[in-house]
Design a protein around this motif. Sequence first.
Motif, PDB file in Angstrom:
ATOM      1  N   THR A  65      -4.846   1.832  -4.195  1.00 11.10           N
ATOM      2  CA  THR A  65      -3.505   1.493  -4.271  1.00 11.10           C
ATOM      3  C   THR A  65      -2.807   0.258  -3.597  1.00 11.10           C
ATOM      4  O   THR A  65      -1.532   0.185  -3.329  1.00 11.10           O
ATOM      5  CB  THR A  65      -2.597   2.671  -3.976  1.00 11.10           C
ATOM      6  N   CYS A  66      -4.004  -0.411  -3.134  1.00  7.58           N
ATOM      7  CA  CYS A  66      -3.267  -1.629  -2.443  1.00  7.58           C
ATOM      8  C   CYS A  66      -2.271  -2.595  -2.883  1.00  7.58           C
ATOM      9  O   CYS A  66      -1.612  -3.257  -2.369  1.00  7.58           O
ATOM     10  CB  CYS A  66      -4.671  -2.325  -1.720  1.00  7.58           C
ATOM     11  N   ASP A  67      -2.406  -2.788  -4.065  1.00 10.13           N
ATOM     12  CA  ASP A  67      -1.514  -3.799  -4.737  1.00 10.13           C
ATOM     13  C   ASP A  67      -0.174  -3.683  -4.742  1.00 10.13           C
ATOM     14  O   ASP A  67       0.666  -4.420  -4.438  1.00 10.13           O
ATOM     15  CB  ASP A  67      -2.110  -4.127  -6.438  1.00 10.13           C
ATOM     16  N   PRO A  68       0.319  -2.453  -5.069  1.00  9.68           N
ATOM     17  CA  PRO A  68       1.923  -2.188  -4.941  1.00  9.68           C
ATOM     18  C   PRO A  68       2.091  -2.256  -3.542  1.00  9.68           C
ATOM     19  O   PRO A  68       3.205  -2.324  -2.999  1.00  9.68           O
ATOM     20  CB  PRO A  68       1.883  -0.933  -5.633  1.00  9.68           C
ATOM     21  N   ILE A  69       1.167  -1.803  -2.549  1.00 10.67           N
ATOM     22  CA  ILE A  69       1.474  -1.658  -1.092  1.00 10.67           C
ATOM     23  C   ILE A  69       1.578  -3.175  -0.424  1.00 10.67           C
ATOM     24  O   ILE A  69       2.285  -3.436   0.200  1.00 10.67           O
ATOM     25  CB  ILE A  69       0.610  -0.638  -0.387  1.00 10.67           C
ATOM     26  N   PHE A  70       0.426  -3.711  -0.750  1.00 14.60           N
ATOM     27  CA  PHE A  70       0.373  -5.219  -0.032  1.00 14.60           C
ATOM     28  C   PHE A  70       0.608  -6.345  -0.717  1.00 14.60           C
ATOM     29  O   PHE A  70       0.791  -7.420  -0.321  1.00 14.60           O
ATOM     30  CB  PHE A  70      -1.234  -5.074   0.715  1.00 14.60           C
ATOM     31  N   GLY A  71       1.008  -6.044  -2.293  1.00 22.08           N
ATOM     32  CA  GLY A  71       0.860  -7.290  -2.915  1.00 22.08           C
ATOM     33  C   GLY A  71      -0.146  -7.602  -3.733  1.00 22.08           C
ATOM     34  O   GLY A  71      -1.376  -7.490  -3.281  1.00 22.08           O
ATOM     35  N   GLU A  72       0.023  -7.923  -4.931  1.00 23.02           N
ATOM     36  CA  GLU A  72      -1.010  -8.285  -5.944  1.00 23.02           C
ATOM     37  C   GLU A  72      -1.905  -9.257  -5.485  1.00 23.02           C
ATOM     38  O   GLU A  72      -3.158  -9.670  -5.864  1.00 23.02           O
ATOM     39  CB  GLU A  72      -0.427  -8.333  -7.650  1.00 23.02           C
ATOM     40  N   LYS A  73      -1.292 -10.475  -4.795  1.00 26.56           N
ATOM     41  CA  LYS A  73      -1.944 -11.582  -4.411  1.00 26.56           C
ATOM     42  C   LYS A  73      -2.864 -11.594  -3.218  1.00 26.56           C
ATOM     43  O   LYS A  73      -3.573 -12.389  -2.925  1.00 26.56           O
ATOM     44  CB  LYS A  73      -1.023 -12.827  -3.957  1.00 26.56           C
ATOM     45  N   VAL A  74      -2.807 -10.144  -2.465  1.00 23.68           N
ATOM     46  CA  VAL A  74      -3.588 -10.043  -1.342  1.00 23.68           C
ATOM     47  C   VAL A  74      -4.915  -9.044  -1.658  1.00 23.68           C
ATOM     48  O   VAL A  74      -4.660  -7.920  -2.090  1.00 23.68           O
ATOM     49  CB  VAL A  74      -2.897  -9.311  -0.293  1.00 23.68           C
TER      50      VAL A  74
END
Length: 375
Positions: free
Chosen positions: A290-299
Amino acid sequence: MKKIQLVLADPDPAYVESVAAYIRTSDEESRFHLKLFTEKSRLHDYLHNQPFIDILIISPQMLSDPSEPHPTDLTIVLEDERILEYQADFPSVFKYQPLNQLLSEVLSIYYEKRGRVKDIGNNKRKTSVMAVYSATGGVGKTTLAVNLCKQLALSGQKVFYLNLELLHSTSLFFSSAETHHSSRILYYLKAIPDQLISKVESLKKYDPYLKVDYFDLPVNPEEMRDLTEKDTETLIASLIETEHYDSIIIDLDSSVEERCRASIKQSDRIFWLLNNDLQSFHKTSFLLDTCDPIFGEKVDVNKKATLILNKHTGQQQPPDHVSHFNLPIQHFLPYIPEWKNVYQGSRILTSAIFSDELIPLVNTSTNALGGGEHG
Protein backbone atom coordinates in the motif's frame (compact mmCIF):
# COMPACT_ATOMS: atom_id res chain seq x y z
CA MET A 1 33.15 15.99 -2.71
CA LYS A 2 33.75 19.52 -3.99
CA LYS A 3 36.74 21.23 -2.34
CA ILE A 4 36.44 24.79 -1.09
CA GLN A 5 39.18 27.05 -2.48
CA LEU A 6 40.56 28.70 0.68
CA VAL A 7 43.30 31.35 0.86
CA LEU A 8 44.79 32.31 4.24
CA ALA A 9 46.89 35.48 4.42
CA ASP A 10 48.57 36.65 7.63
CA PRO A 11 52.07 38.13 8.25
CA ASP A 12 52.71 35.73 11.16
CA PRO A 13 54.33 32.55 9.70
CA ALA A 14 53.79 30.61 12.94
CA TYR A 15 50.06 31.32 12.92
CA VAL A 16 49.69 30.46 9.23
CA GLU A 17 51.57 27.20 9.69
CA SER A 18 49.49 26.27 12.75
CA VAL A 19 46.28 26.64 10.75
CA ALA A 20 47.76 24.69 7.84
CA ALA A 21 48.99 21.92 10.15
CA TYR A 22 45.58 21.63 11.77
CA ILE A 23 43.82 21.28 8.41
CA ARG A 24 46.38 18.79 7.07
CA THR A 25 46.16 16.53 10.12
CA SER A 26 42.40 16.67 10.65
CA ASP A 27 39.37 15.42 8.78
CA GLU A 28 39.08 18.92 7.28
CA GLU A 29 41.90 18.13 4.83
CA SER A 30 39.54 16.70 2.23
CA ARG A 31 37.30 19.75 2.52
CA PHE A 32 39.70 22.51 1.45
CA HIS A 33 42.15 23.36 -1.27
CA LEU A 34 44.47 25.60 0.78
CA LYS A 35 46.85 28.38 -0.27
CA LEU A 36 48.99 30.26 2.30
CA PHE A 37 50.58 33.70 2.18
CA THR A 38 52.64 35.71 4.66
CA GLU A 39 53.81 38.44 2.25
CA LYS A 40 51.43 41.09 0.93
CA SER A 41 53.08 41.42 -2.48
CA ARG A 42 52.89 37.69 -3.24
CA LEU A 43 49.29 37.57 -2.07
CA HIS A 44 48.23 40.40 -4.36
CA ASP A 45 50.13 38.93 -7.30
CA TYR A 46 48.26 35.68 -6.73
CA LEU A 47 44.88 37.40 -6.40
CA HIS A 48 45.54 39.42 -9.55
CA ASN A 49 46.21 36.26 -11.59
CA GLN A 50 43.74 33.91 -9.92
CA PRO A 51 40.36 33.78 -11.69
CA PHE A 52 38.35 32.86 -8.60
CA ILE A 53 38.59 31.58 -5.01
CA ASP A 54 35.82 30.71 -2.57
CA ILE A 55 37.12 32.19 0.69
CA LEU A 56 39.88 34.69 1.48
CA ILE A 57 40.78 34.87 5.18
CA ILE A 58 43.03 37.88 5.60
CA SER A 59 44.53 39.97 8.38
CA PRO A 60 43.97 43.77 8.22
CA GLN A 61 47.71 44.33 7.62
CA MET A 62 47.52 42.38 4.36
CA LEU A 63 44.75 44.56 2.95
CA SER A 64 45.90 47.58 0.96
CA ASP A 65 42.40 48.99 0.99
CA PRO A 66 39.48 47.54 3.00
CA SER A 67 37.16 47.98 0.02
CA GLU A 68 39.64 46.63 -2.54
CA PRO A 69 37.94 44.11 -4.86
CA HIS A 70 39.27 40.56 -4.96
CA PRO A 71 38.42 37.60 -7.20
CA THR A 72 36.77 35.85 -4.28
CA ASP A 73 33.27 34.85 -3.31
CA LEU A 74 33.90 35.83 0.31
CA THR A 75 36.52 37.89 2.17
CA ILE A 76 36.77 37.42 5.94
CA VAL A 77 39.02 39.58 8.11
CA LEU A 78 41.08 38.03 10.92
CA GLU A 79 40.71 40.27 13.98
CA ASP A 80 43.46 40.32 16.61
CA GLU A 81 40.89 41.68 19.08
CA ARG A 82 37.15 41.27 19.31
CA ILE A 83 36.64 44.89 18.16
CA LEU A 84 35.38 44.48 14.61
CA GLU A 85 37.34 47.23 12.85
CA TYR A 86 36.24 46.22 9.33
CA GLN A 87 32.71 45.22 10.19
CA ALA A 88 31.19 47.60 7.67
CA ASP A 89 33.25 46.19 4.80
CA PHE A 90 33.83 42.51 5.55
CA PRO A 91 32.65 39.91 8.05
CA SER A 92 35.24 39.18 10.72
CA VAL A 93 36.37 36.29 12.90
CA PHE A 94 38.49 36.37 16.03
CA LYS A 95 41.98 35.16 15.20
CA TYR A 96 42.99 33.62 18.52
CA GLN A 97 40.41 30.93 19.19
CA PRO A 98 40.49 27.13 18.85
CA LEU A 99 41.08 26.35 15.20
CA ASN A 100 38.10 24.03 14.90
CA GLN A 101 35.87 26.89 16.11
CA LEU A 102 37.54 29.36 13.76
CA LEU A 103 36.92 27.12 10.75
CA SER A 104 33.36 26.50 11.90
CA GLU A 105 32.71 30.26 12.04
CA VAL A 106 34.29 30.75 8.62
CA LEU A 107 32.14 28.02 7.08
CA SER A 108 29.01 29.36 8.77
CA ILE A 109 29.63 32.76 7.16
CA TYR A 110 30.38 31.09 3.84
CA TYR A 111 27.20 29.00 3.79
CA GLU A 112 25.08 31.91 5.02
CA LYS A 113 26.34 34.02 2.13
CA ARG A 114 25.48 31.26 -0.35
CA GLY A 115 21.88 31.63 0.72
CA ARG A 116 18.71 29.63 0.42
CA VAL A 117 18.53 25.85 0.57
CA LYS A 118 17.85 24.52 -2.91
CA ASP A 119 15.07 22.15 -3.85
CA ILE A 120 16.60 18.67 -4.01
CA GLY A 121 13.69 16.98 -5.76
CA ASN A 122 15.15 16.68 -9.26
CA ASN A 123 18.74 17.83 -8.81
CA LYS A 124 21.71 15.61 -9.47
CA ARG A 125 23.75 15.08 -6.34
CA LYS A 126 26.78 13.21 -5.13
CA THR A 127 25.57 12.74 -1.56
CA SER A 128 23.88 9.39 -0.97
CA VAL A 129 20.90 9.56 1.40
CA MET A 130 20.07 6.28 3.13
CA ALA A 131 17.15 5.68 5.48
CA VAL A 132 17.07 2.89 8.05
CA TYR A 133 13.46 1.88 8.54
CA SER A 134 11.18 -0.88 9.75
CA ALA A 135 7.46 -1.52 9.96
CA THR A 136 7.81 -2.61 13.61
CA GLY A 137 9.82 -1.42 16.59
CA GLY A 138 12.59 -3.25 18.41
CA VAL A 139 14.09 -4.61 15.19
CA GLY A 140 17.53 -3.02 15.58
CA LYS A 141 17.31 0.06 13.35
CA THR A 142 19.62 2.21 15.44
CA THR A 143 22.10 -0.66 15.83
CA LEU A 144 22.25 -0.96 12.05
CA ALA A 145 22.34 2.82 11.44
CA VAL A 146 25.19 3.46 13.87
CA ASN A 147 27.26 0.50 12.66
CA LEU A 148 26.62 1.55 9.07
CA CYS A 149 27.92 5.04 9.88
CA LYS A 150 31.04 3.52 11.40
CA GLN A 151 31.74 1.24 8.43
CA LEU A 152 31.14 3.97 5.85
CA ALA A 153 33.51 6.27 7.73
CA LEU A 154 36.12 3.50 7.88
CA SER A 155 35.81 3.16 4.10
CA GLY A 156 36.84 6.81 3.77
CA GLN A 157 33.45 8.46 3.40
CA LYS A 158 32.29 11.67 5.06
CA VAL A 159 29.18 10.67 6.97
CA PHE A 160 26.34 12.48 8.76
CA TYR A 161 24.05 10.61 11.16
CA LEU A 162 20.57 12.14 11.36
CA ASN A 163 18.28 10.64 14.00
CA LEU A 164 14.62 11.54 13.48
CA GLU A 165 13.14 9.06 15.93
CA LEU A 166 10.43 10.26 18.29
CA LEU A 167 12.54 9.07 21.24
CA HIS A 168 16.12 8.89 20.06
CA SER A 169 19.20 7.43 21.77
CA THR A 170 21.95 9.34 19.95
CA SER A 171 23.89 10.16 23.11
CA LEU A 172 24.33 6.44 23.86
CA PHE A 173 26.45 5.95 20.74
CA PHE A 174 27.96 9.31 19.79
CA SER A 175 30.09 11.63 21.90
CA SER A 176 32.10 14.78 21.30
CA ALA A 177 34.39 17.13 23.20
CA GLU A 178 32.31 20.02 21.83
CA THR A 179 30.03 21.40 24.54
CA HIS A 180 27.35 23.12 22.45
CA HIS A 181 23.98 21.54 21.75
CA SER A 182 22.27 21.30 18.38
CA SER A 183 18.72 22.08 19.49
CA ARG A 184 18.67 25.48 17.78
CA ILE A 185 18.84 23.76 14.39
CA LEU A 186 15.12 23.04 14.76
CA TYR A 187 14.44 26.70 15.53
CA TYR A 188 16.26 27.84 12.38
CA LEU A 189 14.50 25.11 10.41
CA LYS A 190 11.12 26.51 11.43
CA ALA A 191 11.80 30.24 11.80
CA ILE A 192 14.69 31.13 9.46
CA PRO A 193 15.19 28.29 6.96
CA ASP A 194 17.25 30.56 4.68
CA GLN A 195 20.04 30.48 7.29
CA LEU A 196 19.89 26.75 7.85
CA ILE A 197 22.95 25.77 5.80
CA SER A 198 25.18 28.15 7.73
CA LYS A 199 23.82 26.91 11.05
CA VAL A 200 24.49 23.25 10.22
CA GLU A 201 28.21 23.98 10.38
CA SER A 202 28.08 25.68 13.78
CA LEU A 203 25.51 23.40 15.44
CA LYS A 204 26.59 19.93 14.33
CA LYS A 205 28.95 17.83 16.44
CA TYR A 206 31.79 15.47 15.49
CA ASP A 207 32.54 12.10 17.08
CA PRO A 208 36.33 11.63 16.73
CA TYR A 209 36.16 7.88 17.40
CA LEU A 210 33.50 7.08 14.80
CA LYS A 211 34.57 10.01 12.55
CA VAL A 212 30.93 10.92 12.01
CA ASP A 213 29.06 14.24 12.25
CA TYR A 214 25.68 14.36 13.98
CA PHE A 215 23.15 16.62 15.71
CA ASP A 216 23.09 16.51 19.50
CA LEU A 217 19.35 17.10 19.92
CA PRO A 218 17.37 16.84 23.16
CA VAL A 219 14.81 14.07 23.39
CA ASN A 220 11.67 16.03 22.60
CA PRO A 221 8.77 14.04 21.09
CA GLU A 222 6.65 17.16 20.54
CA GLU A 223 9.33 18.82 18.38
CA MET A 224 9.81 15.65 16.37
CA ARG A 225 6.08 15.28 15.77
CA ASP A 226 5.96 18.92 14.71
CA LEU A 227 8.35 18.34 11.79
CA THR A 228 6.40 18.53 8.54
CA GLU A 229 7.34 16.89 5.26
CA LYS A 230 8.60 20.27 4.04
CA ASP A 231 10.67 20.78 7.21
CA THR A 232 12.27 17.36 6.80
CA GLU A 233 13.00 17.91 3.12
CA THR A 234 14.63 21.26 3.95
CA LEU A 235 16.76 19.72 6.70
CA ILE A 236 18.02 16.95 4.41
CA ALA A 237 18.63 19.48 1.63
CA SER A 238 20.70 21.68 3.94
CA LEU A 239 23.04 18.76 4.71
CA ILE A 240 23.38 17.97 1.02
CA GLU A 241 23.98 21.63 0.13
CA THR A 242 27.06 21.80 2.37
CA GLU A 243 28.66 19.56 -0.28
CA HIS A 244 30.67 17.95 2.49
CA TYR A 245 29.04 14.55 2.92
CA ASP A 246 29.29 11.38 0.88
CA SER A 247 26.53 9.72 2.88
CA ILE A 248 23.69 10.79 5.15
CA ILE A 249 22.23 8.02 7.31
CA ILE A 250 18.70 8.75 8.58
CA ASP A 251 17.53 6.73 11.60
CA LEU A 252 13.71 6.58 11.52
CA ASP A 253 10.77 5.53 13.63
CA SER A 254 8.57 2.59 12.71
CA SER A 255 5.80 4.96 11.66
CA VAL A 256 4.44 6.81 8.65
CA GLU A 257 4.48 10.25 10.28
CA GLU A 258 5.41 13.17 8.05
CA ARG A 259 9.14 13.23 8.83
CA CYS A 260 9.38 9.49 8.07
CA ARG A 261 7.46 9.81 4.81
CA ALA A 262 9.63 12.73 3.71
CA SER A 263 12.85 10.89 4.60
CA ILE A 264 11.79 7.84 2.62
CA LYS A 265 10.83 10.00 -0.35
CA GLN A 266 14.18 11.80 -0.31
CA SER A 267 16.29 8.68 0.26
CA ASP A 268 18.22 6.95 -2.48
CA ARG A 269 18.14 3.68 -0.53
CA ILE A 270 16.03 2.29 2.29
CA PHE A 271 17.54 -0.36 4.54
CA TRP A 272 14.31 -2.00 5.69
CA LEU A 273 14.74 -4.30 8.69
CA LEU A 274 12.60 -7.27 9.65
CA ASN A 275 12.56 -9.61 12.61
CA ASN A 276 11.94 -13.36 12.40
CA ASP A 277 8.33 -12.98 13.53
CA LEU A 278 4.86 -12.90 12.04
CA GLN A 279 4.07 -9.31 13.02
CA SER A 280 7.19 -7.90 11.34
CA PHE A 281 6.52 -9.72 8.08
CA HIS A 282 2.80 -8.92 8.13
CA LYS A 283 3.28 -5.16 8.64
CA THR A 284 6.11 -4.96 6.11
CA SER A 285 4.01 -6.77 3.51
CA PHE A 286 1.08 -4.44 4.14
CA LEU A 287 3.19 -1.27 3.84
CA LEU A 288 4.91 -2.40 0.66
CA ASP A 289 1.57 -3.37 -0.89
CA THR A 290 0.00 0.00 0.00
CA CYS A 291 3.01 2.29 -0.36
CA ASP A 292 1.56 4.40 -3.21
CA PRO A 293 -1.20 6.08 -1.16
CA ILE A 294 1.11 6.39 1.85
CA PHE A 295 4.34 7.64 0.26
CA GLY A 296 3.05 8.85 -3.12
CA GLU A 297 2.85 7.23 -6.53
CA LYS A 298 6.12 8.78 -7.72
CA VAL A 299 8.09 7.16 -4.87
CA ASP A 300 9.09 3.64 -5.86
CA VAL A 301 9.59 2.31 -2.35
CA ASN A 302 9.87 -1.29 -3.50
CA LYS A 303 12.73 -0.35 -5.82
CA LYS A 304 14.57 1.66 -3.16
CA ALA A 305 14.14 -0.83 -0.33
CA THR A 306 16.72 -3.45 0.59
CA LEU A 307 14.91 -5.94 2.84
CA ILE A 308 17.20 -7.17 5.62
CA LEU A 309 16.41 -9.97 8.06
CA ASN A 310 18.02 -9.08 11.39
CA LYS A 311 19.01 -11.35 14.29
CA HIS A 312 19.52 -14.15 11.81
CA THR A 313 20.64 -17.53 13.16
CA GLY A 314 21.79 -19.19 9.96
CA GLN A 315 18.78 -20.40 8.00
CA GLN A 316 19.05 -18.93 4.48
CA GLN A 317 15.28 -18.82 3.88
CA PRO A 318 12.60 -17.16 6.02
CA PRO A 319 11.01 -19.50 8.57
CA ASP A 320 7.94 -21.46 7.48
CA HIS A 321 5.53 -19.34 9.53
CA VAL A 322 6.41 -16.22 7.47
CA SER A 323 7.47 -17.71 4.13
CA HIS A 324 3.99 -17.29 2.60
CA PHE A 325 4.46 -13.49 2.56
CA ASN A 326 6.98 -13.94 -0.28
CA LEU A 327 9.03 -10.94 0.77
CA PRO A 328 12.33 -10.75 -1.17
CA ILE A 329 14.86 -10.81 1.66
CA GLN A 330 18.10 -9.50 0.16
CA HIS A 331 20.44 -9.53 3.14
CA PHE A 332 20.87 -11.21 6.51
CA LEU A 333 22.39 -9.75 9.66
CA PRO A 334 23.51 -12.15 12.39
CA TYR A 335 22.11 -12.60 15.86
CA ILE A 336 24.78 -11.43 18.34
CA PRO A 337 24.18 -13.18 21.71
CA GLU A 338 26.37 -10.79 23.70
CA TRP A 339 24.06 -7.91 22.72
CA LYS A 340 21.23 -9.43 24.71
CA ASN A 341 22.49 -7.63 27.82
CA VAL A 342 24.25 -4.43 26.79
CA TYR A 343 25.12 -1.82 29.41
CA GLN A 344 27.17 0.50 27.20
CA GLY A 345 26.16 1.82 23.79
CA SER A 346 29.69 1.38 22.48
CA ARG A 347 29.36 -2.42 22.87
CA ILE A 348 27.20 -2.64 19.76
CA LEU A 349 30.06 -1.17 17.72
CA THR A 350 32.59 -3.86 18.51
CA SER A 351 31.24 -7.04 16.87
CA ALA A 352 33.55 -8.18 14.06
CA ILE A 353 30.91 -10.67 12.86
CA PHE A 354 28.25 -7.98 12.50
CA SER A 355 30.72 -5.60 10.84
CA ASP A 356 31.72 -8.25 8.30
CA GLU A 357 28.08 -8.70 7.29
CA LEU A 358 27.76 -4.95 6.69
CA ILE A 359 30.60 -4.89 4.16
CA PRO A 360 28.38 -5.77 1.15
CA LEU A 361 25.99 -2.93 2.08
CA VAL A 362 28.91 -0.53 2.50
CA ASN A 363 30.47 -1.62 -0.79
CA THR A 364 27.28 -1.06 -2.76
CA SER A 365 26.88 2.37 -1.14
CA THR A 366 30.48 3.30 -1.92
CA ASN A 367 30.17 2.12 -5.52
CA ALA A 368 27.03 4.22 -5.94
CA LEU A 369 28.90 7.47 -5.25
CA GLY A 370 29.71 9.74 -8.11
CA GLY A 371 26.34 11.29 -8.86
CA GLY A 372 23.01 10.28 -10.23
CA GLU A 373 19.39 11.24 -10.43
CA HIS A 374 17.50 11.39 -7.21
CA GLY A 375 14.50 9.15 -7.61
